[in-house]
Write a protein that holds these residues in place. Structure first.
Motif, PDB file in Angstrom:
ATOM      1  N   ARG A  77     -27.052 -67.715  -9.512  1.00  0.00           N
ATOM      2  CA  ARG A  77     -26.461 -68.792 -10.310  1.00  0.00           C
ATOM      3  C   ARG A  77     -27.029 -68.776 -11.725  1.00  0.00           C
ATOM      4  O   ARG A  77     -26.295 -68.898 -12.705  1.00  0.00           O
ATOM      5  N   GLN A  78     -28.346 -68.635 -11.843  1.00  0.00           N
ATOM      6  CA  GLN A  78     -28.971 -68.641 -13.160  1.00  0.00           C
ATOM      7  C   GLN A  78     -28.561 -67.415 -13.971  1.00  0.00           C
ATOM      8  O   GLN A  78     -28.225 -67.524 -15.152  1.00  0.00           O
ATOM      9  N   VAL A  79     -28.563 -66.238 -13.348  1.00  0.00           N
ATOM     10  CA  VAL A  79     -28.164 -65.014 -14.060  1.00  0.00           C
ATOM     11  C   VAL A  79     -26.718 -65.131 -14.529  1.00  0.00           C
ATOM     12  O   VAL A  79     -26.395 -64.804 -15.679  1.00  0.00           O
ATOM     13  N   MET A  80     -25.841 -65.606 -13.655  1.00  0.00           N
ATOM     14  CA  MET A  80     -24.429 -65.736 -14.034  1.00  0.00           C
ATOM     15  C   MET A  80     -24.248 -66.765 -15.143  1.00  0.00           C
ATOM     16  O   MET A  80     -23.466 -66.540 -16.073  1.00  0.00           O
ATOM     17  N   ALA A  81     -24.949 -67.875 -15.067  1.00  0.00           N
ATOM     18  CA  ALA A  81     -24.835 -68.909 -16.108  1.00  0.00           C
ATOM     19  C   ALA A  81     -25.330 -68.392 -17.449  1.00  0.00           C
ATOM     20  O   ALA A  81     -24.730 -68.672 -18.491  1.00  0.00           O
ATOM     21  N   ASP A  82     -26.419 -67.632 -17.438  1.00  0.00           N
ATOM     22  CA  ASP A  82     -26.965 -67.075 -18.683  1.00  0.00           C
ATOM     23  C   ASP A  82     -26.058 -66.008 -19.270  1.00  0.00           C
ATOM     24  O   ASP A  82     -25.836 -65.961 -20.483  1.00  0.00           O
ATOM     25  N   SER A  83     -25.552 -65.134 -18.421  1.00  0.00           N
ATOM     26  CA  SER A  83     -24.810 -63.960 -18.888  1.00  0.00           C
ATOM     27  C   SER A  83     -23.324 -64.213 -19.092  1.00  0.00           C
ATOM     28  O   SER A  83     -22.705 -63.617 -19.973  1.00  0.00           O
ATOM     29  N   TYR A  84     -22.744 -65.051 -18.259  1.00  0.00           N
ATOM     30  CA  TYR A  84     -21.291 -65.270 -18.281  1.00  0.00           C
ATOM     31  C   TYR A  84     -20.993 -66.759 -18.127  1.00  0.00           C
ATOM     32  O   TYR A  84     -20.516 -67.212 -17.083  1.00  0.00           O
ATOM     33  N   PRO A  85     -21.258 -67.568 -19.148  1.00  0.00           N
ATOM     34  CA  PRO A  85     -21.121 -69.025 -19.024  1.00  0.00           C
ATOM     35  C   PRO A  85     -19.697 -69.513 -18.755  1.00  0.00           C
ATOM     36  O   PRO A  85     -19.525 -70.657 -18.334  1.00  0.00           O
ATOM     37  N   ARG A  86     -18.682 -68.672 -18.948  1.00  0.00           N
ATOM     38  CA  ARG A  86     -17.298 -69.073 -18.660  1.00  0.00           C
ATOM     39  C   ARG A  86     -16.843 -68.606 -17.274  1.00  0.00           C
ATOM     40  O   ARG A  86     -15.702 -68.846 -16.874  1.00  0.00           O
ATOM     41  N   LEU A  87     -17.721 -67.953 -16.532  1.00  0.00           N
ATOM     42  CA  LEU A  87     -17.390 -67.408 -15.218  1.00  0.00           C
ATOM     43  C   LEU A  87     -17.042 -68.517 -14.227  1.00  0.00           C
ATOM     44  O   LEU A  87     -17.652 -69.584 -14.239  1.00  0.00           O
ATOM     45  N   ARG A  88     -16.097 -68.231 -13.374  1.00  0.00           N
ATOM     46  CA  ARG A  88     -15.765 -69.131 -12.259  1.00  0.00           C
ATOM     47  C   ARG A  88     -16.273 -68.473 -10.991  1.00  0.00           C
ATOM     48  O   ARG A  88     -16.289 -67.248 -10.869  1.00  0.00           O
ATOM     49  N   VAL A  89     -16.688 -69.298 -10.040  1.00  0.00           N
ATOM     50  CA  VAL A  89     -17.246 -68.820  -8.783  1.00  0.00           C
ATOM     51  C   VAL A  89     -16.468 -69.451  -7.638  1.00  0.00           C
ATOM     52  O   VAL A  89     -16.250 -70.660  -7.625  1.00  0.00           O
ATOM     53  N   ILE A  90     -16.040 -68.626  -6.692  1.00  0.00           N
ATOM     54  CA  ILE A  90     -15.383 -69.158  -5.510  1.00  0.00           C
ATOM     55  C   ILE A  90     -16.477 -69.510  -4.510  1.00  0.00           C
ATOM     56  O   ILE A  90     -17.299 -68.663  -4.155  1.00  0.00           O
ATOM     57  N   VAL A  91     -16.507 -70.776  -4.124  1.00  0.00           N
ATOM     58  CA  VAL A  91     -17.533 -71.272  -3.200  1.00  0.00           C
ATOM     59  C   VAL A  91     -16.871 -71.903  -1.985  1.00  0.00           C
ATOM     60  O   VAL A  91     -15.694 -72.272  -2.016  1.00  0.00           O
ATOM     61  N   GLN A  92     -17.652 -72.035  -0.943  1.00  0.00           N
ATOM     62  CA  GLN A  92     -17.196 -72.718   0.265  1.00  0.00           C
ATOM     63  C   GLN A  92     -17.680 -74.162   0.211  1.00  0.00           C
ATOM     64  O   GLN A  92     -18.846 -74.417  -0.073  1.00  0.00           O
ATOM     65  N   THR A  93     -16.772 -75.102   0.415  1.00  0.00           N
ATOM     66  CA  THR A  93     -17.117 -76.519   0.427  1.00  0.00           C
ATOM     67  C   THR A  93     -16.687 -77.088   1.781  1.00  0.00           C
ATOM     68  O   THR A  93     -15.957 -76.430   2.522  1.00  0.00           O
ATOM     69  N   PRO A  94     -17.090 -78.314   2.100  1.00  0.00           N
ATOM     70  CA  PRO A  94     -16.611 -78.923   3.352  1.00  0.00           C
ATOM     71  C   PRO A  94     -15.086 -78.998   3.427  1.00  0.00           C
ATOM     72  O   PRO A  94     -14.514 -78.996   4.509  1.00  0.00           O
TER      73      PRO A  94
END
Length: 117
Positions: free
Chosen positions: A77-94
């Protein structure tokens, strides 16, 4: 995307895919090691960059043996936020799978750029 069957080597237990702005897809797998090894998301982002894709749009990670979508670890999460702040992440939610901005996934993150000033 992964190759660690029941009783297998256990070296590759996660796979990840990255969709780049140019529409290309890039894959990666993790490499489990007692020293920490790279996560699948970072391997996939590296593969995308190595292939010339400079603007990743979306990343998703999945577990082997049918474990489905897995949310990224804190380091990723930290690496992606630092390197690609516009990136979207597909996550699993309830409520099921969801695409969210990395900033939403990592609120109040450490700001590497600001710390360098």
């Amino acid at each position: 995307m992964t190759d660690a069957p029941d009783g297998g080597d256990g070296l590759h237990t996660m796979g990840a895919g990255v969709l780049a702005a140019d529409g290309t897809m890039h894959a990666g797998v993790n490499f489990c090691h007692f020293t920490g090894g790279p996560c699948a998301e970072l391997v996939a982002l590296g593969a995308a960059r190595a292939a010339g894709a400079g603007d990743p749009q979306v990343v998703v990670a999945v577990g082997n043996q049918g474990r489905g979508i897995k949310n990224p670890c804190g380091r990723c999460r930290q690496v992606m936020a630092d390197s690609y702040p516009r990136l979207r992440v597909i996550v699993q939610t309830p409520a099921g799978a969801r695409s969210i901005a990395i900033g939403e996934l990592l609120p109040w993150s450490f700001d590497w750029v600001a710390e360098q000033a």
